[in-house]
Design a protein around this motif. Structure first.
Motif, PDB file in Angstrom:
ATOM      1  N   ASP A 174       0.821   8.608  -6.209  1.00 30.46           N
ATOM      2  CA  ASP A 174       0.435   9.848  -5.514  1.00 30.46           C
ATOM      3  C   ASP A 174      -1.038   9.805  -5.098  1.00 30.46           C
ATOM      4  O   ASP A 174      -1.816  10.744  -5.343  1.00 30.46           O
ATOM      5  CB  ASP A 174       0.708  11.069  -6.405  1.00 30.46           C
ATOM      6  N   ILE A 175      -1.434   8.709  -4.457  1.00 27.53           N
ATOM      7  CA  ILE A 175      -2.828   8.525  -4.052  1.00 27.53           C
ATOM      8  C   ILE A 175      -3.146   9.406  -2.860  1.00 27.53           C
ATOM      9  O   ILE A 175      -2.413   9.426  -1.864  1.00 27.53           O
ATOM     10  CB  ILE A 175      -3.096   7.046  -3.699  1.00 27.53           C
ATOM     11  N   MET A 191       0.833  -1.204   0.000  1.00 31.76           N
ATOM     12  CA  MET A 191       0.000   0.000   0.000  1.00 31.76           C
ATOM     13  C   MET A 191       0.869   1.256   0.000  1.00 31.76           C
ATOM     14  O   MET A 191       0.606   2.213  -0.747  1.00 31.76           O
ATOM     15  CB  MET A 191      -0.936  -0.005   1.204  1.00 31.76           C
ATOM     16  N   LEU A 192       1.913   1.259   0.818  1.00 33.85           N
ATOM     17  CA  LEU A 192       2.827   2.416   0.822  1.00 33.85           C
ATOM     18  C   LEU A 192       3.462   2.616  -0.549  1.00 33.85           C
ATOM     19  O   LEU A 192       3.611   3.749  -1.023  1.00 33.85           O
ATOM     20  CB  LEU A 192       3.908   2.231   1.884  1.00 33.85           C
ATOM     21  N   ARG A 193       3.852   1.525  -1.181  1.00 35.57           N
ATOM     22  CA  ARG A 193       4.447   1.630  -2.520  1.00 35.57           C
ATOM     23  C   ARG A 193       3.455   2.223  -3.512  1.00 35.57           C
ATOM     24  O   ARG A 193       3.799   3.117  -4.307  1.00 35.57           O
ATOM     25  CB  ARG A 193       4.912   0.251  -3.000  1.00 35.57           C
ATOM     26  N   LEU A 194       2.211   1.743  -3.468  1.00 38.76           N
ATOM     27  CA  LEU A 194       1.197   2.246  -4.383  1.00 38.76           C
ATOM     28  C   LEU A 194       0.892   3.717  -4.128  1.00 38.76           C
ATOM     29  O   LEU A 194       0.732   4.507  -5.076  1.00 38.76           O
ATOM     30  CB  LEU A 194      -0.085   1.415  -4.257  1.00 38.76           C
ATOM     31  N   GLY A 228      -2.197  -3.955  -6.684  1.00 37.63           N
ATOM     32  CA  GLY A 228      -0.867  -4.427  -6.311  1.00 37.63           C
ATOM     33  C   GLY A 228      -0.974  -5.729  -5.563  1.00 37.63           C
ATOM     34  O   GLY A 228      -2.063  -6.131  -5.112  1.00 37.63           O
ATOM     35  N   ARG A 229       0.159  -6.408  -5.432  1.00 37.25           N
ATOM     36  CA  ARG A 229       0.186  -7.704  -4.760  1.00 37.25           C
ATOM     37  C   ARG A 229       1.541  -7.874  -4.081  1.00 37.25           C
ATOM     38  O   ARG A 229       2.581  -7.494  -4.627  1.00 37.25           O
ATOM     39  CB  ARG A 229      -0.037  -8.825  -5.774  1.00 37.25           C
ATOM     40  N   PHE A 268       5.381 -10.794   0.796  1.00 37.53           N
ATOM     41  CA  PHE A 268       6.208 -10.518   1.968  1.00 37.53           C
ATOM     42  C   PHE A 268       6.295  -9.014   2.175  1.00 37.53           C
ATOM     43  O   PHE A 268       6.218  -8.239   1.229  1.00 37.53           O
ATOM     44  CB  PHE A 268       7.616 -11.095   1.789  1.00 37.53           C
ATOM     45  N   GLY A 269       6.497  -8.624   3.429  1.00 36.01           N
ATOM     46  CA  GLY A 269       6.606  -7.217   3.759  1.00 36.01           C
ATOM     47  C   GLY A 269       8.039  -6.796   4.013  1.00 36.01           C
ATOM     48  O   GLY A 269       8.955  -7.617   4.099  1.00 36.01           O
ATOM     49  N   LYS A 270       8.249  -5.502   4.130  1.00 39.41           N
ATOM     50  CA  LYS A 270       9.546  -4.977   4.524  1.00 39.41           C
ATOM     51  C   LYS A 270       9.921  -5.563   5.881  1.00 39.41           C
ATOM     52  O   LYS A 270       9.092  -5.664   6.782  1.00 39.41           O
ATOM     53  CB  LYS A 270       9.479  -3.451   4.617  1.00 39.41           C
TER      54      LYS A 270
END
Length: 469
Positions: free
Chosen positions: A305-306, A297-300, A408-409, A412-414
């Motif tokens: 620029d959501i 979500m952060l990447r998207l 997005g998909r 794994f997370g950071k």
């Protein structure tokens, strides 16, 4: 998986043999480096957890016990108490914000949530008993690694029913971690270590219905305390079975209905869990199952620029086991929010971040936050289900008010081994936690440096002194 492996496999004895026979030289350099990140992470979380409301209640409980001064430090306070109570307090603290590390799975039926938060039970026991016995940094580090390894392999072996029907594995398997670490630092022999594990097994407890309340971190603290007490009672000569894990009425069958002996027999330290499949460190103080989605979500948000005001609807799809743990769909306080996929997505859309300051009752109940939560649908997705339960596959579909759709998909997370945090990144997280708890920058920097060279410390006394008030 065989539900009923042979009770003659002497599984508990093999675990005790591993604990007693493994020395620091057996730790691979990469495992040592990975462990230091989790140790530093745990120390920071014990600090931030000390200023949570649960920290106040823990210190009140210690005062109510009328304890005389002891040898073990309660991090974030000026208290020194008996080792079992320091382990309890620091275990609660590490898990208080649900910001602590997470064991990864091997087999595809090993639901991520089935596994453990390995540091929360293991590290407090190692620190408390290490401080009590005057152990070196190298000895404490070894005891911590032994505890984590035993805990993780037990969690990997037990039938998934254990978690799915309500047991909290950090609490149940974590008791064995604390007993293992304590037994090693106390120098217990093989037979006494066997009994320590068995006493620990009879204290394994913790139910997932308490997720989203203070009782979840209580589980971690009590498992650490129980493991310390188990080793102490064993050292007195307290009797117990020598086959608590594999017996027909033992831990694996009573608590899980069965186990996979191939996941633990001959697997302790071969490979070490820190090396394969790894331990994940959290970038956000919420349930680990939220993190792939939060990372994506952060990447998207950044890539497209959501803006929150432009969002019409959000669909979050996962496998069926993730909603089984992320149970708070309309949270009303910070503890529920940690187990709410809807809140985690909403706060990122509104604030672009999700740290300690975002997980508060006041933020959760803000009208704009509650309104955004209503726009998030958390569902079971067929594609995520097919990906297997050894992944936390999260599929995001965002519909904007202008009709655009952004998807997005992530599996794994950071902070996972697939996208790891460096020691310096973990140090930044430690400093965030330290500042949150009121520790000075100079002291925080000294802790970061000491943990980096932990094996060189003659004792852990100076390290723990820096973490006291």
């Amino acid at each position: 998986m065989s539900a009923f492996p042979s009770p003659d496999n002497q599984l508990t004895r093999s675990v005790a043999t591993f604990i007693c026979g493994t020395e620091a030289a057996a730790l691979p350099s990469d495992v040592v480096a990975l462990g230091k990140k989790s140790i530093l992470d745990g120390l920071g979380l014990a600090l931030s957890g000390s200023v949570a409301r649960s920290g106040d209640y823990v210190r009140r409980h210690l005062a109510d016990l009328n304890l005389s001064a002891g040898p073990a430090t309660v991090i974030g306070s000026n208290l020194k108490v008996a080792p079992r109570f320091a382990a309890f307090a620091n275990g609660v603290g590490i898990h208080a914000d649900d910001y602590d590390d997470t064991q990864l799975a091997v087999a595809k039926d090993r639901v991520y949530g089935l596994l453990t938060h390995p540091t929360a039970p293991a590290l407090p026991a190692a620190l408390a008993m290490g401080e009590t016995t005057g152990a070196s940094g190298r000895q404490v580090m070894l005891a911590y690694h032994l505890g984590v390894e035993v805990e993780c392999k037990i969690a990997e072996a037990i039938d998934p029913r254990h978690y799915q029907t309500g047991f909290h594995s950090t609490a149940t398997c974590g008791t064995f971690a604390a007993a293992s670490a304590s037994a090693k630092l106390m120098g217990l022999d093989l037979e006494t270590t066997l009994r320590a594990l068995s006493i620990a097994g009879s204290q394994s407890a913790g139910l997932r219905e308490n997720f989203g309340t203070m009782t979840k971190p209580f589980h971690a603290g009590r498992s650490s305390e129980s493991g310390v007490a188990a080793a102490q009672f064993a050292s007195y000569g307290w009797t117990a079975t020598d086959k608590i894990l594999e017996a027909p009425r033992g831990f694996f069958r009573a608590a899980g209905g069965g186990y996979d002996e191939t996941a633990i027999l001959g697997k302790l330290g071969a490979p070490w869990t820190f090396a394969e499949p790894g331990i994940s460190i959290k970038p956000h103080p919420s349930g680990s199952l939220t993190h792939p989605g939060m990372t994506e979500m952060l990447r998207l948000i950044r890539e497209h620029d959501i803006k929150a005001q432009d969002v019409e609807r959000v669909r979050i799809g996962t496998n069926q086991n993730m909603p089984n743990a992320l149970i708070h769909h309309r949270p009303t306080n910070e503890l529920q929010a940690k187990f709410s996929m809807e809140f985690c997505m909403a706060i990122l859309l509104l604030e672009g971040k999700a740290g300690l300051h975002e997980f508060t009752d006041e933020v959760v109940m803000r009208p704009d936050v509650q309104a955004m939560i209503e726009k998030v649908d958390f569902v079971v997705d067929d594609d995520a289900e097919r990906a297997g339960y050894d992944k936390m596959t999260t599929i995001i579909d965002i519909t904007l008010k202008d009709g655009r759709k952004i998807s997005g998909r992530a599996d794994f997370g950071k902070g996972s081994p697939a996208n790891p945090m460096s020691y310096d990144e973990v140090a930044d997280k430690f400093r965030e936690c330290a500042t949150y708890a009121g520790l000075s920058r100079d002291k925080a920097d000294s802790v970061v440096a000491m943990v980096r060279d932990l094996e060189e410390l003659p004792t852990v006394e100076r390290l723990l002194a820096l973490l006291s008030r």
